[in-house]
Write a protein that holds these residues in place. Structure first.
Motif, PDB file in Angstrom:
ATOM      1  N   SER A   1      28.406  39.995  44.555  1.00 10.32           N
ATOM      2  CA  SER A   1      28.800  41.571  44.876  1.00 10.32           C
ATOM      3  C   SER A   1      28.275  41.811  46.183  1.00 10.32           C
ATOM      4  CB  SER A   1      27.925  42.177  43.914  1.00 10.32           C
ATOM      5  OG  SER A   1      28.502  42.260  42.726  1.00 10.32           O
ATOM      6  N   LEU A   2      27.165  41.024  46.723  1.00  9.10           N
ATOM      7  CA  LEU A   2      26.560  41.259  48.086  1.00  9.10           C
ATOM      8  C   LEU A   2      27.725  40.693  49.088  1.00  9.10           C
ATOM      9  CD1 LEU A   2      22.773  40.573  47.777  1.00  9.10           C
ATOM     10  CD2 LEU A   2      24.271  42.899  48.121  1.00  9.10           C
ATOM     11  N   GLU A   3      28.335  39.540  48.690  1.00  9.67           N
ATOM     12  CA  GLU A   3      29.290  38.968  49.379  1.00  9.67           C
ATOM     13  C   GLU A   3      30.673  39.520  49.526  1.00  9.67           C
ATOM     14  OE1 GLU A   3      29.835  34.809  48.133  1.00  9.67           O
ATOM     15  OE2 GLU A   3      27.804  34.193  48.661  1.00  9.67           O
ATOM     16  N   ALA A   4      30.671  40.471  48.568  1.00  8.91           N
ATOM     17  CA  ALA A   4      31.978  41.289  48.565  1.00  8.91           C
ATOM     18  C   ALA A   4      32.022  42.372  49.342  1.00  8.91           C
ATOM     19  CB  ALA A   4      32.205  41.709  46.976  1.00  8.91           C
ATOM     20  N   ILE A   5      30.708  42.904  49.551  1.00  9.17           N
ATOM     21  CA  ILE A   5      30.283  43.969  50.526  1.00  9.17           C
ATOM     22  C   ILE A   5      30.732  43.516  52.035  1.00  9.17           C
ATOM     23  CG2 ILE A   5      28.404  45.653  51.564  1.00  9.17           C
ATOM     24  CD1 ILE A   5      27.396  45.550  48.561  1.00  9.17           C
ATOM     25  N   THR A   6      30.258  42.289  52.365  1.00  7.13           N
ATOM     26  CA  THR A   6      30.614  41.942  53.578  1.00  7.13           C
ATOM     27  C   THR A   6      32.013  41.280  53.825  1.00  7.13           C
ATOM     28  OG1 THR A   6      29.617  39.600  52.990  1.00  7.13           O
ATOM     29  CG2 THR A   6      28.228  41.040  53.821  1.00  7.13           C
ATOM     30  N   GLY A   7      32.656  41.077  52.613  1.00  8.97           N
ATOM     31  CA  GLY A   7      34.000  40.613  52.824  1.00  8.97           C
ATOM     32  C   GLY A   7      34.140  38.976  52.956  1.00  8.97           C
ATOM     33  N   ASN A   8      33.285  38.511  52.333  1.00  7.83           N
ATOM     34  CA  ASN A   8      33.454  36.900  52.428  1.00  7.83           C
ATOM     35  C   ASN A   8      34.034  36.240  50.973  1.00  7.83           C
ATOM     36  OD1 ASN A   8      32.175  36.878  54.766  1.00  7.83           O
ATOM     37  ND2 ASN A   8      29.926  36.942  54.024  1.00  7.83           N
ATOM     38  N   THR A   9      34.355  37.208  49.939  1.00  6.68           N
ATOM     39  CA  THR A   9      34.751  36.662  48.581  1.00  6.68           C
ATOM     40  C   THR A   9      35.765  37.571  48.220  1.00  6.68           C
ATOM     41  OG1 THR A   9      34.116  36.233  46.685  1.00  6.68           O
ATOM     42  CG2 THR A   9      33.172  38.169  47.284  1.00  6.68           C
ATOM     43  N   GLY A  10      36.562  37.004  47.447  1.00  4.14           N
ATOM     44  CA  GLY A  10      38.073  37.677  47.087  1.00  4.14           C
ATOM     45  C   GLY A  10      37.662  38.496  45.645  1.00  4.14           C
ATOM     46  N   LEU A  11      38.560  39.052  45.427  1.00  2.82           N
ATOM     47  CA  LEU A  11      38.367  39.946  44.343  1.00  2.82           C
ATOM     48  C   LEU A  11      38.425  39.212  42.890  1.00  2.82           C
ATOM     49  CD1 LEU A  11      38.474  42.886  43.051  1.00  2.82           C
ATOM     50  CD2 LEU A  11      40.836  42.918  43.137  1.00  2.82           C
ATOM     51  N   ALA A  12      39.113  38.335  42.956  1.00  2.00           N
ATOM     52  CA  ALA A  12      38.936  37.361  41.450  1.00  2.00           C
ATOM     53  C   ALA A  12      37.667  36.868  41.343  1.00  2.00           C
ATOM     54  CB  ALA A  12      40.106  36.142  41.673  1.00  2.00           C
ATOM     55  N   ASP A  13      36.902  36.394  42.414  1.00  2.00           N
ATOM     56  CA  ASP A  13      35.687  35.962  42.258  1.00  2.00           C
ATOM     57  C   ASP A  13      34.477  36.944  41.850  1.00  2.00           C
ATOM     58  OD1 ASP A  13      36.374  33.307  43.182  1.00  2.00           O
ATOM     59  OD2 ASP A  13      35.844  34.047  45.190  1.00  2.00           O
ATOM     60  N   ILE A  14      34.952  38.159  42.304  1.00  2.00           N
ATOM     61  CA  ILE A  14      34.015  39.058  41.943  1.00  2.00           C
ATOM     62  C   ILE A  14      34.112  39.611  40.436  1.00  2.00           C
ATOM     63  CG2 ILE A  14      33.499  41.610  42.283  1.00  2.00           C
ATOM     64  CD1 ILE A  14      34.598  41.474  45.312  1.00  2.00           C
ATOM     65  N   VAL A  15      35.447  39.647  39.936  1.00  2.00           N
ATOM     66  CA  VAL A  15      35.710  39.993  38.721  1.00  2.00           C
ATOM     67  C   VAL A  15      35.273  38.938  37.699  1.00  2.00           C
ATOM     68  CG1 VAL A  15      37.444  40.294  36.921  1.00  2.00           C
ATOM     69  CG2 VAL A  15      37.643  41.618  39.338  1.00  2.00           C
ATOM     70  N   THR A  16      35.307  37.704  37.986  1.00  2.00           N
ATOM     71  CA  THR A  16      34.925  36.471  37.158  1.00  2.00           C
ATOM     72  C   THR A  16      33.393  36.834  37.318  1.00  2.00           C
ATOM     73  OG1 THR A  16      36.706  35.182  38.052  1.00  2.00           O
ATOM     74  CG2 THR A  16      34.653  33.992  36.998  1.00  2.00           C
ATOM     75  N   ALA A  17      32.512  36.748  38.347  1.00  2.00           N
ATOM     76  CA  ALA A  17      31.146  36.910  38.262  1.00  2.00           C
ATOM     77  C   ALA A  17      30.530  38.081  37.312  1.00  2.00           C
ATOM     78  CB  ALA A  17      30.653  36.959  39.825  1.00  2.00           C
ATOM     79  N   VAL A  18      31.092  39.247  37.562  1.00  2.00           N
ATOM     80  CA  VAL A  18      30.785  40.547  36.975  1.00  2.00           C
ATOM     81  C   VAL A  18      30.972  40.254  35.383  1.00  2.00           C
ATOM     82  CG1 VAL A  18      31.281  42.971  36.400  1.00  2.00           C
ATOM     83  CG2 VAL A  18      30.932  41.906  39.061  1.00  2.00           C
ATOM     84  N   SER A  19      32.396  39.661  35.175  1.00  2.00           N
ATOM     85  CA  SER A  19      32.506  39.492  33.632  1.00  2.00           C
ATOM     86  C   SER A  19      31.776  38.535  32.715  1.00  2.00           C
ATOM     87  CB  SER A  19      34.014  39.256  33.440  1.00  2.00           C
ATOM     88  OG  SER A  19      34.269  38.103  33.718  1.00  2.00           O
ATOM     89  N   ASN A  20      31.349  37.548  33.695  1.00  2.00           N
ATOM     90  CA  ASN A  20      30.535  36.465  33.173  1.00  2.00           C
ATOM     91  C   ASN A  20      29.157  37.131  33.035  1.00  2.00           C
ATOM     92  OD1 ASN A  20      32.161  34.684  33.042  1.00  2.00           O
ATOM     93  ND2 ASN A  20      31.592  33.489  35.043  1.00  2.00           N
ATOM     94  N   ALA A  21      28.609  37.827  33.827  1.00  2.00           N
ATOM     95  CA  ALA A  21      27.260  38.360  33.558  1.00  2.00           C
ATOM     96  C   ALA A  21      27.355  39.651  32.430  1.00  2.00           C
ATOM     97  CB  ALA A  21      26.831  39.257  34.987  1.00  2.00           C
ATOM     98  N   GLU A  22      28.532  40.362  32.610  1.00  2.00           N
ATOM     99  CA  GLU A  22      28.575  40.996  31.180  1.00  2.00           C
ATOM    100  C   GLU A  22      28.330  40.522  29.718  1.00  2.00           C
ATOM    101  OE1 GLU A  22      31.624  44.813  29.747  1.00  2.00           O
ATOM    102  OE2 GLU A  22      32.416  43.419  31.222  1.00  2.00           O
ATOM    103  N   ALA A  23      29.336  39.295  29.724  1.00  2.00           N
ATOM    104  CA  ALA A  23      29.206  38.527  28.715  1.00  2.00           C
ATOM    105  C   ALA A  23      27.836  37.874  28.301  1.00  2.00           C
ATOM    106  CB  ALA A  23      30.284  37.515  28.591  1.00  2.00           C
TER     107      ALA A  23
END
Length: 106
Positions: free
Chosen positions: A60-82
């Motif tokens: 999520s922090l990397e997403a703020i700086t623009g260093n990661t893609g949307l797919a990585d964010i969604v995958t990481a957040v859904s893994n954390a949620e599960a």
């Protein structure tokens, strides 16, 4: 009359395993003891859950700086949620088991 005690059931189960695997009953019981303890497994699961949450925060922090893609964010957040849902489910089961034990007559 059929013996229905826990000891008789354990012995019958041990005999069934030994006849199916060809192993001695002592070898089967020693094999079960050599594995990790419940506390170790629970500790490892907790550590993995924390690492998953930390990973999601880092992505999520990397997403703020623009260093990661949307797919990585969604995958990481859904893994954390599960993982969080699993931890909550285990916690609820432990509390329910504790309450069931407390309700047992002495």
């Amino acid at each position: 009359m059929v013996d229905t005690t826990a000891l008789a059931a354990t012995q019958a189960y041990s005999k069934a395993i030994s006849s199916a695997t060809g192993a001695k009953p002592e070898a089967v019981s020693n094999e079960a003891i050599e594995g990790p303890s419940f506390a170790e497994m629970l500790s490892d699961a907790g550590t993995d859950a924390i690492e998953t949450g930390v990973n999601a925060e880092q992505v999520s922090l990397e997403a703020i700086t623009g260093n990661t893609g949307l797919a990585d964010i969604v995958t990481a957040v859904s893994n954390a949620e599960a993982t969080l849902e699993t931890v909550v489910a285990v916690r609820d089961r432990v509390i329910q088991a504790y309450q069931d034990i407390i309700k047992m007559p002495i």
